[in-house]
Design a protein around this motif. Structure first.
Motif, PDB file in Angstrom:
ATOM      1  N   SER A   1       0.830  -1.198   0.000  1.00  0.00           N
ATOM      2  CA  SER A   1       0.000   0.000   0.000  1.00  0.00           C
ATOM      3  C   SER A   1       0.868   1.252   0.000  1.00  0.00           C
ATOM      4  CB  SER A   1      -0.907   0.018   1.226  1.00  0.00           C
ATOM      5  OG  SER A   1      -1.602   1.234   1.297  1.00  0.00           O
ATOM      6  N   PHE A   2       0.631   2.112  -0.982  1.00  0.00           N
ATOM      7  CA  PHE A   2       1.407   3.347  -1.083  1.00  0.00           C
ATOM      8  C   PHE A   2       1.136   4.272   0.100  1.00  0.00           C
ATOM      9  CE2 PHE A   2       2.255   7.605  -2.878  1.00  0.00           C
ATOM     10  CZ  PHE A   2       3.597   7.426  -3.133  1.00  0.00           C
ATOM     11  N   GLY A   3      -0.045   4.178   0.684  1.00  0.00           N
ATOM     12  CA  GLY A   3      -0.361   4.990   1.861  1.00  0.00           C
ATOM     13  C   GLY A   3       0.576   4.694   3.018  1.00  0.00           C
ATOM     14  N   TYR A   4       0.862   3.414   3.246  1.00  0.00           N
ATOM     15  CA  TYR A   4       1.791   3.030   4.315  1.00  0.00           C
ATOM     16  C   TYR A   4       3.195   3.571   4.045  1.00  0.00           C
ATOM     17  CZ  TYR A   4      -1.790  -0.324   5.771  1.00  0.00           C
ATOM     18  OH  TYR A   4      -2.941  -0.905   6.190  1.00  0.00           O
ATOM     19  N   ILE A   5       3.615   3.460   2.802  1.00  0.00           N
ATOM     20  CA  ILE A   5       4.938   3.947   2.432  1.00  0.00           C
ATOM     21  C   ILE A   5       5.011   5.465   2.620  1.00  0.00           C
ATOM     22  CG2 ILE A   5       6.580   4.164   0.524  1.00  0.00           C
ATOM     23  CD1 ILE A   5       6.228   1.288   1.638  1.00  0.00           C
ATOM     24  N   LEU A   6       3.961   6.159   2.222  1.00  0.00           N
ATOM     25  CA  LEU A   6       3.930   7.616   2.339  1.00  0.00           C
ATOM     26  C   LEU A   6       3.987   8.059   3.798  1.00  0.00           C
ATOM     27  CD1 LEU A   6       3.769  10.087   0.532  1.00  0.00           C
ATOM     28  CD2 LEU A   6       1.292   9.956   0.685  1.00  0.00           C
ATOM     29  N   VAL A   7       3.237   7.399   4.662  1.00  0.00           N
ATOM     30  CA  VAL A   7       3.265   7.741   6.091  1.00  0.00           C
ATOM     31  C   VAL A   7       4.633   7.427   6.682  1.00  0.00           C
ATOM     32  CG1 VAL A   7       2.315   7.136   8.354  1.00  0.00           C
ATOM     33  CG2 VAL A   7       0.783   7.538   6.433  1.00  0.00           C
ATOM     34  N   ALA A   8       5.213   6.286   6.308  1.00  0.00           N
ATOM     35  CA  ALA A   8       6.542   5.924   6.814  1.00  0.00           C
ATOM     36  C   ALA A   8       7.594   6.939   6.375  1.00  0.00           C
ATOM     37  CB  ALA A   8       6.925   4.530   6.339  1.00  0.00           C
ATOM     38  N   LEU A   9       7.550   7.354   5.115  1.00  0.00           N
ATOM     39  CA  LEU A   9       8.506   8.349   4.629  1.00  0.00           C
ATOM     40  C   LEU A   9       8.308   9.699   5.319  1.00  0.00           C
ATOM     41  CD1 LEU A   9       8.603   7.588   0.804  1.00  0.00           C
ATOM     42  CD2 LEU A   9      10.384   7.141   2.495  1.00  0.00           C
ATOM     43  N   THR A  10       7.060  10.047   5.628  1.00  0.00           N
ATOM     44  CA  THR A  10       6.789  11.301   6.339  1.00  0.00           C
ATOM     45  C   THR A  10       7.385  11.256   7.745  1.00  0.00           C
ATOM     46  OG1 THR A  10       4.740  11.559   5.081  1.00  0.00           O
ATOM     47  CG2 THR A  10       4.960  12.887   7.066  1.00  0.00           C
ATOM     48  N   VAL A  11       7.212  10.132   8.427  1.00  0.00           N
ATOM     49  CA  VAL A  11       7.759   9.992   9.785  1.00  0.00           C
ATOM     50  C   VAL A  11       9.288  10.000   9.745  1.00  0.00           C
ATOM     51  CG1 VAL A  11       7.951   8.406  11.741  1.00  0.00           C
ATOM     52  CG2 VAL A  11       5.723   8.836  10.702  1.00  0.00           C
TER      53      VAL A  11
ATOM     54  N   ILE B   1      -1.563  14.328   3.932  1.00  0.00           N
ATOM     55  CA  ILE B   1      -2.850  14.911   4.338  1.00  0.00           C
ATOM     56  C   ILE B   1      -3.816  14.947   3.158  1.00  0.00           C
ATOM     57  CG2 ILE B   1      -3.941  17.071   5.061  1.00  0.00           C
ATOM     58  CD1 ILE B   1      -1.483  17.489   6.886  1.00  0.00           C
ATOM     59  N   PHE B   2      -3.316  15.343   1.993  1.00  0.00           N
ATOM     60  CA  PHE B   2      -4.159  15.404   0.795  1.00  0.00           C
ATOM     61  C   PHE B   2      -4.732  14.027   0.468  1.00  0.00           C
ATOM     62  CE2 PHE B   2      -4.909  15.513  -3.781  1.00  0.00           C
ATOM     63  CZ  PHE B   2      -5.646  16.680  -3.899  1.00  0.00           C
ATOM     64  N   ARG B   3      -3.882  13.000   0.460  1.00  0.00           N
ATOM     65  CA  ARG B   3      -4.342  11.642   0.124  1.00  0.00           C
ATOM     66  C   ARG B   3      -5.242  11.053   1.206  1.00  0.00           C
ATOM     67  NH1 ARG B   3      -1.913   7.507  -3.278  1.00  0.00           N
ATOM     68  NH2 ARG B   3      -2.537   6.184  -1.575  1.00  0.00           N
ATOM     69  N   SER B   4      -5.004  11.398   2.448  1.00  0.00           N
ATOM     70  CA  SER B   4      -5.760  10.795   3.538  1.00  0.00           C
ATOM     71  C   SER B   4      -7.131  11.412   3.740  1.00  0.00           C
ATOM     72  CB  SER B   4      -4.976  10.913   4.848  1.00  0.00           C
ATOM     73  OG  SER B   4      -3.766  10.221   4.751  1.00  0.00           O
ATOM     74  N   PHE B   5      -7.250  12.722   3.508  1.00  0.00           N
ATOM     75  CA  PHE B   5      -8.480  13.401   3.875  1.00  0.00           C
ATOM     76  C   PHE B   5      -9.229  14.071   2.725  1.00  0.00           C
ATOM     77  CE2 PHE B   5      -5.784  13.548   7.724  1.00  0.00           C
ATOM     78  CZ  PHE B   5      -6.566  12.731   8.522  1.00  0.00           C
ATOM     79  N   ILE B   6      -8.592  14.277   1.586  1.00  0.00           N
ATOM     80  CA  ILE B   6      -9.253  15.028   0.523  1.00  0.00           C
ATOM     81  C   ILE B   6      -9.538  14.153  -0.691  1.00  0.00           C
ATOM     82  CG2 ILE B   6      -9.126  17.079  -0.926  1.00  0.00           C
ATOM     83  CD1 ILE B   6      -7.259  18.268   1.268  1.00  0.00           C
ATOM     84  N   TYR B   7      -8.508  13.750  -1.422  1.00  0.00           N
ATOM     85  CA  TYR B   7      -8.679  12.900  -2.612  1.00  0.00           C
ATOM     86  C   TYR B   7      -7.677  11.757  -2.564  1.00  0.00           C
ATOM     87  CZ  TYR B   7     -11.281  16.738  -4.732  1.00  0.00           C
ATOM     88  OH  TYR B   7     -12.197  17.712  -5.001  1.00  0.00           O
ATOM     89  N   GLU B   8      -8.106  10.590  -3.053  1.00  0.00           N
ATOM     90  CA  GLU B   8      -7.192   9.447  -3.146  1.00  0.00           C
ATOM     91  C   GLU B   8      -7.443   8.706  -4.450  1.00  0.00           C
ATOM     92  OE1 GLU B   8      -5.607   5.550  -0.710  1.00  0.00           O
ATOM     93  OE2 GLU B   8      -7.133   6.812   0.189  1.00  0.00           O
TER      94      GLU B   8
ATOM     95  N   PHE C   1     -13.433  13.910   1.198  1.00  0.00           N
ATOM     96  CA  PHE C   1     -13.957  14.981   2.023  1.00  0.00           C
ATOM     97  C   PHE C   1     -15.478  14.905   2.128  1.00  0.00           C
ATOM     98  CE2 PHE C   1     -14.971  19.466   3.011  1.00  0.00           C
ATOM     99  CZ  PHE C   1     -14.219  19.587   4.154  1.00  0.00           C
ATOM    100  N   SER C   2     -16.135  14.398   1.078  1.00  0.00           N
ATOM    101  CA  SER C   2     -17.595  14.313   1.121  1.00  0.00           C
ATOM    102  C   SER C   2     -18.089  13.278   2.128  1.00  0.00           C
ATOM    103  CB  SER C   2     -18.135  13.992  -0.275  1.00  0.00           C
ATOM    104  OG  SER C   2     -17.661  12.731  -0.697  1.00  0.00           O
ATOM    105  N   TYR C   3     -17.235  12.339   2.531  1.00  0.00           N
ATOM    106  CA  TYR C   3     -17.607  11.342   3.524  1.00  0.00           C
ATOM    107  C   TYR C   3     -17.379  11.840   4.948  1.00  0.00           C
ATOM    108  CZ  TYR C   3     -17.816   8.064  -0.341  1.00  0.00           C
ATOM    109  OH  TYR C   3     -18.144   7.432  -1.505  1.00  0.00           O
ATOM    110  N   GLY C   4     -16.658  12.933   5.119  1.00  0.00           N
ATOM    111  CA  GLY C   4     -16.357  13.458   6.432  1.00  0.00           C
ATOM    112  C   GLY C   4     -15.120  12.789   7.008  1.00  0.00           C
ATOM    113  N   LEU C   5     -14.689  13.272   8.158  1.00  0.00           N
ATOM    114  CA  LEU C   5     -13.490  12.720   8.776  1.00  0.00           C
ATOM    115  C   LEU C   5     -13.797  11.386   9.435  1.00  0.00           C
ATOM    116  CD1 LEU C   5     -11.924  15.903  10.378  1.00  0.00           C
ATOM    117  CD2 LEU C   5     -11.234  14.738   8.298  1.00  0.00           C
TER     118      LEU C   5
END
Length: 134
Positions: A56-66, A99-106, A130-134
């Motif tokens: 999952s690219f999301g996991y990689i992105l969060v790991a690289l951010t940390v 933040i963009f991928r997690s909360f706005i568009y993916e 974003f239309s689904y809410g947090l």
């Protein structure tokens, strides 16, 4: 095979990063440009392996951010201004993307035929989170 490529790429990239920091700190940047040039293909090779392994690219992105946050915080204790500046910019860019991928568009790729005939296998979608809410 791709697991091995990923591990080797990460180890080489980490070693070259340490060499770059050493060059900047002890050798006044004598070999920094050479190290940067040599290290360029290895993160790309690691990213290619990640996609081939379907991680999952999301996991990689969060790991690289940390990791970039940790490098930025550690760099605050050093006298290498170039490292402080680069680590800060990498962290801010990766944080914005996360933040963009997690909360706005993916983006998603359709893996199965469950949505035929409107959406074909392999089509890409952009989901408005974003239309689904947090």
């Amino acid at each position: 095979m791709y697991e091995t490529i990923l591990i080797i790429s990460i180890l080489i990239t980490s070693g070259l990063f340490i060499a770059w920091v050493y060059s900047e700190n002890k050798l006044d940047g004598k070999f920094s440009k050479t190290i940067s040039t040599v290290s360029f293909p290895f993160p790309l090779l690691a990213l290619y392996s990640v996609f081939k392994l379907n991680i999952s690219f999301g996991y990689i992105l969060v790991a690289l951010t940390v990791i970039s946050l940790a490098i930025w915080l550690i760099s605050q204790r050093t006298k290498i201004e170039k490292l402080k500046k680069e680590a800060r910019s990498f962290f801010l860019i990766l944080l914005g993307i996360t933040i963009f991928r997690s909360f706005i568009y993916e983006p998603f790729q359709i893996p199965t035929e469950s949505m035929l005939p409107q959406i074909q296998v392999g089509d890409f979608l952009v989901v408005d989170k974003f239309s689904y809410g947090l």
